[in-house]
Design a protein around this motif. Structure first.
Motif, PDB file in Angstrom:
ATOM      1  N   ARG A  79       0.852  -1.189   0.000  1.00 48.09           N
ATOM      2  CA  ARG A  79       0.000   0.000   0.000  1.00 48.09           C
ATOM      3  C   ARG A  79       0.888   1.239   0.000  1.00 48.09           C
ATOM      4  NH1 ARG A  79      -5.371   1.571   1.846  1.00 48.09           N
ATOM      5  NH2 ARG A  79      -5.850  -0.641   1.895  1.00 48.09           N
ATOM      6  N   GLN A  80       0.627   2.130  -0.959  1.00 51.42           N
ATOM      7  CA  GLN A  80       1.349   3.394  -1.031  1.00 51.42           C
ATOM      8  C   GLN A  80       0.340   4.526  -1.073  1.00 51.42           C
ATOM      9  OE1 GLN A  80       3.934   2.917  -4.439  1.00 51.42           O
ATOM     10  NE2 GLN A  80       5.525   2.081  -3.134  1.00 51.42           N
ATOM     11  N   SER A  81       0.804   5.722  -0.758  1.00 54.35           N
ATOM     12  CA  SER A  81      -0.097   6.859  -0.674  1.00 54.35           C
ATOM     13  C   SER A  81       0.298   7.925  -1.695  1.00 54.35           C
ATOM     14  CB  SER A  81      -0.035   7.446   0.740  1.00 54.35           C
ATOM     15  OG  SER A  81      -0.971   8.465   0.879  1.00 54.35           O
ATOM     16  N   GLY A  82      -0.707   8.536  -2.307  1.00 57.87           N
ATOM     17  CA  GLY A  82      -0.503   9.642  -3.226  1.00 57.87           C
ATOM     18  C   GLY A  82      -1.403  10.790  -2.806  1.00 57.87           C
ATOM     19  N   TYR A  83      -1.224  11.929  -3.444  1.00 60.69           N
ATOM     20  CA  TYR A  83      -2.101  13.050  -3.122  1.00 60.69           C
ATOM     21  C   TYR A  83      -2.425  13.877  -4.349  1.00 60.69           C
ATOM     22  CZ  TYR A  83       2.115  16.007  -2.893  1.00 60.69           C
ATOM     23  OH  TYR A  83       3.279  16.670  -3.172  1.00 60.69           O
ATOM     24  N   ILE A  84      -3.503  14.643  -4.208  1.00 59.34           N
ATOM     25  CA  ILE A  84      -3.990  15.537  -5.251  1.00 59.34           C
ATOM     26  C   ILE A  84      -4.178  16.901  -4.633  1.00 59.34           C
ATOM     27  CG2 ILE A  84      -5.947  16.059  -6.755  1.00 59.34           C
ATOM     28  CD1 ILE A  84      -6.437  13.024  -6.847  1.00 59.34           C
ATOM     29  N   LEU A  85      -3.715  17.943  -5.311  1.00 60.29           N
ATOM     30  CA  LEU A  85      -3.924  19.318  -4.869  1.00 60.29           C
ATOM     31  C   LEU A  85      -4.898  20.001  -5.817  1.00 60.29           C
ATOM     32  CD1 LEU A  85      -0.250  20.401  -4.087  1.00 60.29           C
ATOM     33  CD2 LEU A  85      -2.022  19.759  -2.470  1.00 60.29           C
ATOM     34  N   LEU A  86      -5.957  20.562  -5.268  1.00 60.55           N
ATOM     35  CA  LEU A  86      -6.949  21.297  -6.040  1.00 60.55           C
ATOM     36  C   LEU A  86      -7.025  22.724  -5.526  1.00 60.55           C
ATOM     37  CD1 LEU A  86      -9.942  18.777  -6.062  1.00 60.55           C
ATOM     38  CD2 LEU A  86      -8.352  19.225  -7.909  1.00 60.55           C
ATOM     39  N   ILE A  87      -7.098  23.674  -6.439  1.00 62.92           N
ATOM     40  CA  ILE A  87      -7.396  25.062  -6.081  1.00 62.92           C
ATOM     41  C   ILE A  87      -8.758  25.348  -6.684  1.00 62.92           C
ATOM     42  CG2 ILE A  87      -6.792  27.475  -6.360  1.00 62.92           C
ATOM     43  CD1 ILE A  87      -3.902  26.705  -6.323  1.00 62.92           C
ATOM     44  N   GLY A  88      -9.763  25.446  -5.819  1.00 65.89           N
ATOM     45  CA  GLY A  88     -11.132  25.545  -6.298  1.00 65.89           C
ATOM     46  C   GLY A  88     -11.475  24.245  -7.000  1.00 65.89           C
ATOM     47  N   ASN A  89     -11.876  24.309  -8.255  1.00 64.45           N
ATOM     48  CA  ASN A  89     -12.132  23.114  -9.057  1.00 64.45           C
ATOM     49  C   ASN A  89     -11.072  22.923 -10.129  1.00 64.45           C
ATOM     50  OD1 ASN A  89     -14.375  22.203  -7.725  1.00 64.45           O
ATOM     51  ND2 ASN A  89     -15.790  23.386  -8.971  1.00 64.45           N
ATOM     52  N   ARG A  90      -9.897  23.487  -9.914  1.00 59.83           N
ATOM     53  CA  ARG A  90      -8.791  23.381 -10.868  1.00 59.83           C
ATOM     54  C   ARG A  90      -7.688  22.531 -10.260  1.00 59.83           C
ATOM     55  NH1 ARG A  90      -4.094  25.842 -11.541  1.00 59.83           N
ATOM     56  NH2 ARG A  90      -4.507  27.333  -9.885  1.00 59.83           N
ATOM     57  N   LEU A  91      -7.202  21.583 -11.027  1.00 60.52           N
ATOM     58  CA  LEU A  91      -6.137  20.702 -10.570  1.00 60.52           C
ATOM     59  C   LEU A  91      -4.817  21.459 -10.537  1.00 60.52           C
ATOM     60  CD1 LEU A  91      -5.143  17.867  -9.826  1.00 60.52           C
ATOM     61  CD2 LEU A  91      -4.816  17.471 -12.262  1.00 60.52           C
ATOM     62  N   GLU A  92      -4.133  21.382  -9.402  1.00 59.19           N
ATOM     63  CA  GLU A  92      -2.805  21.974  -9.286  1.00 59.19           C
ATOM     64  C   GLU A  92      -1.730  20.910  -9.469  1.00 59.19           C
ATOM     65  OE1 GLU A  92      -0.080  24.523  -6.144  1.00 59.19           O
ATOM     66  OE2 GLU A  92      -2.095  23.935  -5.586  1.00 59.19           O
ATOM     67  N   ALA A  93      -1.854  19.763  -8.800  1.00 56.50           N
ATOM     68  CA  ALA A  93      -0.827  18.726  -8.916  1.00 56.50           C
ATOM     69  C   ALA A  93      -1.371  17.377  -8.467  1.00 56.50           C
ATOM     70  CB  ALA A  93       0.398  19.089  -8.073  1.00 56.50           C
ATOM     71  N   VAL A  94      -0.741  16.324  -9.006  1.00 58.67           N
ATOM     72  CA  VAL A  94      -0.982  14.948  -8.581  1.00 58.67           C
ATOM     73  C   VAL A  94       0.382  14.375  -8.238  1.00 58.67           C
ATOM     74  CG1 VAL A  94      -1.768  12.659  -9.278  1.00 58.67           C
ATOM     75  CG2 VAL A  94      -2.949  14.678 -10.128  1.00 58.67           C
ATOM     76  N   HIS A  95       0.457  13.652  -7.133  1.00 58.30           N
ATOM     77  CA  HIS A  95       1.730  13.060  -6.718  1.00 58.30           C
ATOM     78  C   HIS A  95       1.526  11.563  -6.527  1.00 58.30           C
ATOM     79  CE1 HIS A  95       5.660  12.929  -4.737  1.00 58.30           C
ATOM     80  NE2 HIS A  95       5.114  12.046  -3.947  1.00 58.30           N
ATOM     81  N   ILE A  96       2.263  10.783  -7.322  1.00 60.63           N
ATOM     82  CA  ILE A  96       2.228   9.327  -7.219  1.00 60.63           C
ATOM     83  C   ILE A  96       3.656   8.809  -7.271  1.00 60.63           C
ATOM     84  CG2 ILE A  96       1.561   7.169  -8.346  1.00 60.63           C
ATOM     85  CD1 ILE A  96      -0.862   8.474  -9.403  1.00 60.63           C
ATOM     86  N   GLN A  97       4.042   7.975  -6.316  1.00 60.58           N
ATOM     87  CA  GLN A  97       5.324   7.274  -6.286  1.00 60.58           C
ATOM     88  C   GLN A  97       6.516   8.166  -6.614  1.00 60.58           C
ATOM     89  OE1 GLN A  97       5.629   4.026  -8.990  1.00 60.58           O
ATOM     90  NE2 GLN A  97       7.627   3.427  -8.268  1.00 60.58           N
ATOM     91  N   GLY A  98       6.667   9.225  -5.837  1.00 58.26           N
ATOM     92  CA  GLY A  98       7.824  10.082  -6.002  1.00 58.26           C
ATOM     93  C   GLY A  98       7.811  10.958  -7.233  1.00 58.26           C
ATOM     94  N   ARG A  99       6.729  10.935  -8.006  1.00 55.72           N
ATOM     95  CA  ARG A  99       6.635  11.754  -9.208  1.00 55.72           C
ATOM     96  C   ARG A  99       5.528  12.782  -9.036  1.00 55.72           C
ATOM     97  NH1 ARG A  99       5.813   7.309 -13.549  1.00 55.72           N
ATOM     98  NH2 ARG A  99       6.559   5.760 -12.125  1.00 55.72           N
ATOM     99  N   HIS A 100       5.780  13.957  -9.543  1.00 55.07           N
ATOM    100  CA  HIS A 100       4.738  14.981  -9.584  1.00 55.07           C
ATOM    101  C   HIS A 100       4.210  15.026 -11.007  1.00 55.07           C
ATOM    102  CE1 HIS A 100       5.464  16.829  -5.691  1.00 55.07           C
ATOM    103  NE2 HIS A 100       6.733  16.548  -5.902  1.00 55.07           N
ATOM    104  N   THR A 101       2.926  15.016 -11.155  1.00 57.24           N
ATOM    105  CA  THR A 101       2.334  15.188 -12.468  1.00 57.24           C
ATOM    106  C   THR A 101       1.361  16.337 -12.385  1.00 57.24           C
ATOM    107  OG1 THR A 101       0.584  13.610 -12.017  1.00 57.24           O
ATOM    108  CG2 THR A 101       2.539  12.763 -13.093  1.00 57.24           C
ATOM    109  N   ILE A 102       1.353  17.158 -13.389  1.00 57.06           N
ATOM    110  CA  ILE A 102       0.420  18.271 -13.464  1.00 57.06           C
ATOM    111  C   ILE A 102      -0.449  18.041 -14.678  1.00 57.06           C
ATOM    112  CG2 ILE A 102       0.161  20.756 -13.807  1.00 57.06           C
ATOM    113  CD1 ILE A 102       2.833  21.100 -12.434  1.00 57.06           C
ATOM    114  N   GLU A 103      -1.736  18.183 -14.508  1.00 59.65           N
ATOM    115  CA  GLU A 103      -2.641  18.003 -15.631  1.00 59.65           C
ATOM    116  C   GLU A 103      -2.962  19.353 -16.231  1.00 59.65           C
ATOM    117  OE1 GLU A 103      -5.832  15.427 -15.243  1.00 59.65           O
ATOM    118  OE2 GLU A 103      -4.723  13.939 -14.139  1.00 59.65           O
ATOM    119  N   GLN A 104      -2.801  19.437 -17.529  1.00 66.48           N
ATOM    120  CA  GLN A 104      -3.133  20.658 -18.246  1.00 66.48           C
ATOM    121  C   GLN A 104      -4.604  20.600 -18.620  1.00 66.48           C
ATOM    122  OE1 GLN A 104      -0.823  22.968 -18.563  1.00 66.48           O
ATOM    123  NE2 GLN A 104       0.697  21.639 -17.624  1.00 66.48           N
TER     124      GLN A 104
END
Length: 132
Positions: A79-104
């Motif tokens: 089991r591993q943990s990730g996180y999602i950052l939202l500003i309002g209803n806009r995606l700021e970042a997703v973090h999975i397994q040591g990687r940051h991904t940003i959705e455009q």
């Protein structure tokens, strides 16, 4: 009369806050599913949970910044943990397994676009682990 009006306004604001929070949670759930599917990971418990809420100034005004955590597994055992950052209803970042991904996203809606892997920079600041 004034106290009744104030109570109605407060209840209305609480209802709007609750609806906004429910909408953000559904958005985070969809993004976490898409991110796990893209990496071919298993989303565990089929849920996200709210870790933090704060306020952030944006070009469009004051918005809530929410951090949602989710658990996933790469092989079905660990089991591993990730996180999602939202500003309002806009995606700021997703973090999975040591990687940051940003959705455009062209729009501020719940439709996740293709994730792009980037190196952490000054624009993406990860929250530290649990405070002690």
């Amino acid at each position: 009369m004034v106290s009744t009006l104030a109570a109605i306004i407060i209840l209305g604001l609480l209802a709007l806050f609750w609806l906004e929070a429910a909408r953000a949670r559904e958005l985070a759930m969809g993004i976490s599913r898409a991110a796990c599917d893209k990496q071919r990971y298993q989303l565990l418990d089929d849920s996200v949970y709210l870790q933090r809420v704060g306020l952030r100034w944006t070009p469009s005004g004051l918005r809530f910044r929410r951090m949602y955590r989710f658990d996933y597994s790469m092989d079905g055992t660990l089991r591993q943990s990730g996180y999602i950052l939202l500003i309002g209803n806009r995606l700021e970042a997703v973090h999975i397994q040591g990687r940051h991904t940003i959705e455009q996203e062209a729009q501020h809606d719940a439709t996740p676009a293709a994730a792009k892997t980037v190196k952490p920079s000054a624009e993406v600041i990860p929250f530290p682990g649990k405070r002690q």
